[in-house]
Design an enzyme around this catalytic site. Structure first.
Site, PDB file in Angstrom:
ATOM      1  N   HIS A 147      67.394  51.392  60.026  1.00 41.28           N
ATOM      2  CA  HIS A 147      67.588  52.816  60.295  1.00 41.28           C
ATOM      3  C   HIS A 147      68.137  53.028  61.699  1.00 41.28           C
ATOM      4  CE1 HIS A 147      65.031  52.936  56.757  1.00 41.28           C
ATOM      5  NE2 HIS A 147      65.403  54.189  56.568  1.00 41.28           N
ATOM      6  N   GLY A 196      72.948  51.750  65.834  1.00 38.22           N
ATOM      7  CA  GLY A 196      73.603  50.742  66.676  1.00 38.22           C
ATOM      8  C   GLY A 196      73.626  49.389  65.978  1.00 38.22           C
ATOM      9  N   LYS A 197      72.478  49.019  65.410  1.00 39.42           N
ATOM     10  CA  LYS A 197      72.406  47.756  64.658  1.00 39.42           C
ATOM     11  C   LYS A 197      73.309  47.799  63.430  1.00 39.42           C
ATOM     12  CE  LYS A 197      67.547  46.418  65.019  1.00 39.42           C
ATOM     13  NZ  LYS A 197      66.376  46.237  64.156  1.00 39.42           N
ATOM     14  N   ASP A 202      65.119  42.210  62.815  1.00 45.25           N
ATOM     15  CA  ASP A 202      64.110  42.597  63.794  1.00 45.25           C
ATOM     16  C   ASP A 202      64.489  41.918  65.102  1.00 45.25           C
ATOM     17  OD1 ASP A 202      61.692  44.311  63.895  1.00 45.25           O
ATOM     18  OD2 ASP A 202      60.909  42.556  64.938  1.00 45.25           O
ATOM     19  N   SER A 203      64.519  42.693  66.141  1.00 43.98           N
ATOM     20  CA  SER A 203      65.067  42.171  67.386  1.00 43.98           C
ATOM     21  C   SER A 203      64.369  42.809  68.565  1.00 43.98           C
ATOM     22  CB  SER A 203      66.579  42.435  67.430  1.00 43.98           C
ATOM     23  OG  SER A 203      66.872  43.747  67.019  1.00 43.98           O
ATOM     24  N   LYS A 235      80.839  41.628  72.385  1.00 43.71           N
ATOM     25  CA  LYS A 235      79.386  41.458  72.179  1.00 43.71           C
ATOM     26  C   LYS A 235      79.121  40.822  70.820  1.00 43.71           C
ATOM     27  CE  LYS A 235      74.934  43.711  71.720  1.00 43.71           C
ATOM     28  NZ  LYS A 235      74.171  44.911  71.390  1.00 43.71           N
ATOM     29  N   HIS A 259      72.750  37.680  70.558  1.00 46.21           N
ATOM     30  CA  HIS A 259      71.636  37.119  69.771  1.00 46.21           C
ATOM     31  C   HIS A 259      71.860  37.390  68.274  1.00 46.21           C
ATOM     32  CE1 HIS A 259      71.205  41.144  71.197  1.00 46.21           C
ATOM     33  NE2 HIS A 259      70.228  41.439  70.362  1.00 46.21           N
ATOM     34  N   ARG A 260      72.456  38.560  67.969  1.00 49.04           N
ATOM     35  CA  ARG A 260      72.713  38.920  66.562  1.00 49.04           C
ATOM     36  C   ARG A 260      73.825  38.019  66.003  1.00 49.04           C
ATOM     37  NH1 ARG A 260      72.221  43.641  67.718  1.00 49.04           N
ATOM     38  NH2 ARG A 260      70.051  43.734  67.092  1.00 49.04           N
TER      39      ARG A 260
END
Ligand code: ITT
Length: 202
Positions: A12, A15-16, A72-73, A182, A187-188
């Site tokens: 939700h 940005g992700k 989850d980050s 980016k 990390h993603r």
């Protein structure tokens, strides 16, 4: 797990969602966001990034009947013994149902300064991506990005804690660089590369 033709992106966080869509685009997978399907936002009751990513992916797969990808980050700060970590989104809660990352970043910096100069400024982002099938299978992939904290925050791109994070070897924050850059080094991106490799092997 095989590469799915269609996938629910179980987040939700806009940005992700933007970043995950950009990462998935070259794979030719049709993506649908959790909000488009009116999926509820589950309570994150886990104690680890993996627990929380898996519970979000499982709920979305069960409710939609489609494979689901959850993220989850968070930001782990050495001087704060890994905090805010899995509480990264919760540190931004503004008490009125919204999020204020300006305030969350101020809290991080205040606590880092209180830890003293010897505690250092090192931090890393963590991202766990979990892929759940509606038939019960689940696979998780962890990515990491090391860097240092910058203060004051700089840049208006990216999201969350990006304005105060400088990846090791760089001088600009994640909120100052081109989002496409980016997507290659975060990390993603690290977690995503592992996911793609696993799908390729299936
Ligand atoms: P969903 O659970 O719906 O995916 P969320 O924002 O609640 O959205 P998390 O519980 O995983 O997600 O919280 C992670 C927080 O960590 C997130 O809100 C961001 O502020 C921060 N974060 C994660 N990845 C980030 C990144 O690439 N850049 C900056 N901040 C990031």
């Amino acid at each position: 797990m095989r590469k799915p033709a269609k996938l629910v992106i179980a987040t939700h966080n806009p940005g992700k969602l933007r970043e995950i869509r950009a990462l998935l685009a070259p794979l030719g997978i049709e993506c649908v966001g959790a909000e488009e399907l009116d999926l509820p936002e589950p309570e994150e009751t886990g104690n680890t990034f993996v627990d929380n990513a898996e519970l979000k992916a499982r709920q979305a797969a069960d409710l939609s009947g489609l494979p689901a990808l959850a993220d989850d980050s968070g930001l782990s700060v050495d001087a704060l013994h890994g905090h805010p970590g899995i509480f990264s989104a919760r540190w931004a809660e503004d008490g009125g149902g919204g999020r204020d990352f300006g305030r969350a970043m101020e809290r991080v910096w205040r606590e880092v300064e209180a830890a003293g100069p010897d505690a250092g400024r090192d931090a890393h982002f963590v991202c766990v991506l979990s892929l759940a099938s509606p038939h019960g299978a689940m696979e998780s992939f962890e990515g990491r990005c090391d860097g240092t904290l910058a203060w004051p925050p700089r840049g208006d791109r990216g999201f969350g804690y990006d304005p105060m994070f400088v990846k090791t070897g760089m001088t600009q924050t994640f909120a100052e660089i081109d989002p496409a850059q980016k997507h290659n080094i975060s990390h993603r991106a690290d977690a995503f590369a592992k996911l793609v490799a696993a799908l390729g092997e299936a």
